[in-house]
Scaffold this active site. Structure first.
Site, PDB file in Angstrom:
ATOM      1  N   ALA A  95       5.793  -2.267   6.829  1.00 10.64           N
ATOM      2  CA  ALA A  95       7.125  -2.264   7.848  1.00 10.64           C
ATOM      3  C   ALA A  95       6.675  -2.963   9.164  1.00 10.64           C
ATOM      4  O   ALA A  95       7.867  -3.252   9.871  1.00 10.64           O
ATOM      5  CB  ALA A  95       7.127  -0.728   8.098  1.00 10.64           C
ATOM      6  N   LYS A  96       5.329  -3.382   9.353  1.00 12.26           N
ATOM      7  CA  LYS A  96       5.097  -4.317  10.460  1.00 12.26           C
ATOM      8  C   LYS A  96       5.696  -3.677  11.902  1.00 12.26           C
ATOM      9  O   LYS A  96       6.294  -4.497  12.631  1.00 12.26           O
ATOM     10  CB  LYS A  96       5.450  -5.773  10.221  1.00 12.26           C
ATOM     11  CG  LYS A  96       4.685  -6.324   8.976  1.00 12.26           C
ATOM     12  CD  LYS A  96       5.106  -7.923   8.762  1.00 12.26           C
ATOM     13  CE  LYS A  96       4.182  -8.318   7.743  1.00 12.26           C
ATOM     14  NZ  LYS A  96       4.390  -7.813   6.423  1.00 12.26           N
ATOM     15  N   ARG A  97       5.598  -2.359  12.002  1.00 17.38           N
ATOM     16  CA  ARG A  97       6.092  -1.832  13.250  1.00 17.38           C
ATOM     17  C   ARG A  97       5.217  -1.995  14.395  1.00 17.38           C
ATOM     18  O   ARG A  97       4.166  -2.268  14.119  1.00 17.38           O
ATOM     19  CB  ARG A  97       6.661  -0.345  13.229  1.00 17.38           C
ATOM     20  CG  ARG A  97       7.777  -0.144  11.900  1.00 17.38           C
ATOM     21  CD  ARG A  97       8.950  -0.686  12.264  1.00 17.38           C
ATOM     22  NE  ARG A  97      10.148  -0.424  11.358  1.00 17.38           N
ATOM     23  CZ  ARG A  97      10.449  -1.047  10.217  1.00 17.38           C
ATOM     24  NH1 ARG A  97       9.928  -1.850   9.856  1.00 17.38           N
ATOM     25  NH2 ARG A  97      11.496  -0.456   9.621  1.00 17.38           N
TER      26      ARG A  97
ATOM     27  N   ASP B  99       8.530 -10.852  10.431  1.00 16.39           N
ATOM     28  CA  ASP B  99       7.761 -10.877   9.041  1.00 16.39           C
ATOM     29  C   ASP B  99       7.867 -12.286   8.373  1.00 16.39           C
ATOM     30  O   ASP B  99       8.525 -13.234   9.227  1.00 16.39           O
ATOM     31  CB  ASP B  99       8.289 -10.083   8.224  1.00 16.39           C
ATOM     32  CG  ASP B  99       7.358  -9.483   7.102  1.00 16.39           C
ATOM     33  OD1 ASP B  99       6.739 -10.197   6.399  1.00 16.39           O
ATOM     34  OD2 ASP B  99       7.299  -8.245   6.862  1.00 16.39           O
TER      35      ASP B  99
END
Lengths: 271, 271
Positions: A95-97, B99
């Protein structure tokens, strides 16, 4: 899931393969489009065909958000299916939050509690208080972006920050955060020579490694420089496995590709 | 929405206020819990009560994802409501995404096309190819995290990267990216003295400024150092406005708080 359980699974399956479930509806077999939820049907078939060859599944949330409500439903069904049928498998919400403290807490609860993933990927730019809320969950893991596999990694991550490259500063700093034992790191396979330096900083941590296959990284090189006594690597492959065929044999072909990687991993582990 | 349309709106409303719709179900008035979608009911009332005093709404996606499918439905209904009833208002999906290229493209489509937000916040850690897919949309805006308002901003953002602080390197580098005219930047109000330096680098860009109010930043200070000929600022306030009361008068009290800020802004603009 505890780190020990992950290590046991790796030993049993002789595999440290992670399969990326980055499902693009335009790339899946046409016959699946007749189902009410084509993405879930696709995932289910891929998972059933590969669960004994891999130790982890990693859906990238972007590919689900892109389909709005329906996409979130597919993501929920996919994680529930894995958790119910193959609870031994380590699940990663890619999710790369990362946000200010109270907001990161919301993300952490969404992925680690409500959806019940074992781990979530997190971006480090906003620092300590943006990451610690994820680290607070027991037996859950926070996979921090360190050195990514894309070209843009050289824009900031490898620039000298203070005394060393930013990705090293990120790793060193993260070790001082509360519950840092729950940290893993994303390190791209396209830069195998970097693993030596990273292993000096985090000898015991698991590294999630994208970039083998489609993005050009070599499995043997990564293992040579990145492996530790407990393996300590999760090698991700997405497109190379899940889109090996777009015919009715897609799951079978995905299994073949996963098997190739698992066998290569088995050989490396037996040495 | 074009930047020119945003500037016109600021002049007409004598306001550069952005209201953050970070809705926590535990903090909204109890009587709303009887509705089928309490979050949407709350947002609708806040929006109806404040749309003439602000120029922008910014839902933080974390607060919606935290409620799973129902949360995404609330987010969809909220953005559709604004786009239909108040199309002049600039909308920001505060998602802090980023991303590898093909994945960022999925996020960009989800927020800028499908949900039809005017803009989305993006994290810079993964560099050029993680941000450019967002920049490709005409008359849409990418709001890049530069210097955030939290304590963790000092972990990496203010560390020297190459010849200058990382946040400056991020801003300078981003100016070389394709369609960089679609960039805005997040700059926290808690560090007003930094605005002078930032304005030297991006004299014409809009800056989205969190941290006024609850987080302690001063509006007058930010305007003194950060304003340009076209105002060039969107000052965000979330909790201070939307949770001004948790009684049946919540929308009225939110309007009162928004009005205070708008009046202060009106005075600054008239100087």
């Amino acid at each position: 899931m505890t780190t020990q359980q992950l290590i046991q699974q790796i030993q049993q399956k002789k595999s440290f393969l992670c399969i990326g479930l980055d499902v693009d509806v335009t790339k899946i077999p046409k016959h699946l489009l007749e189902f009410e939820d084509p993405i879930f049907e696709f995932n289910k078939a891929i998972i059933d065909a590969t669960h004994d060859l891999c130790v982890s599944y990693k859906p990238n949330t972007a590919f689900y958000e892109a389909y709005g409500l329906k996409g979130w439903q597919s993501l929920e069904k996919t994680i529930n299916y894995i958790n119910q049928k193959y609870p031994e498998v380590f699940t990663i919400a890619d999710a790369k939050r990362g946000d200010i403290g109270n907001t990161s807490s919301m993300y952490a609860r969404a992925f680690l509690e409500d959806l019940n993933f074992d781990s979530v990927t997190v971006a480090p730019y906003m620092g300590k208080d943006s990451v610690e809320p994820f680290l607070a969950f027991e037996n859950k893991h926070t996979i921090l972006l360190a050195l990514t596999s894309n070209e843009g990694a050289f824009d900031f991550q490898t620039k000298i920050s203070g005394e060393k490259e930013l990705y090293k500063t990120v790793i060193e700093t993260s070790k001082t955060w509360k519950n840092s034992e729950n940290l893993m790191y994303v390190v791209g396979a396209t830069k195998a020579e970097y693993f030596t330096e990273i292993r000096k900083m985090v000898p015991d941590s698991f590294l999630l490694v994208p970039g083998v296959g489609a993005q050009g990284g070599s499995l043997a090189e990564v293992c040579k420089f990145g492996m530790n006594a407990n393996v300590g690597l999760l090698i991700n492959s997405s497109r190379g496995i899940i889109f090996a065929s777009n015919g009715v044999d897609f799951a079978e072909k995905a299994r073949e590709e996963a098997l190739k990687l698992q066998q290569e991993m088995g050989q490396i582990l037996s040495k």
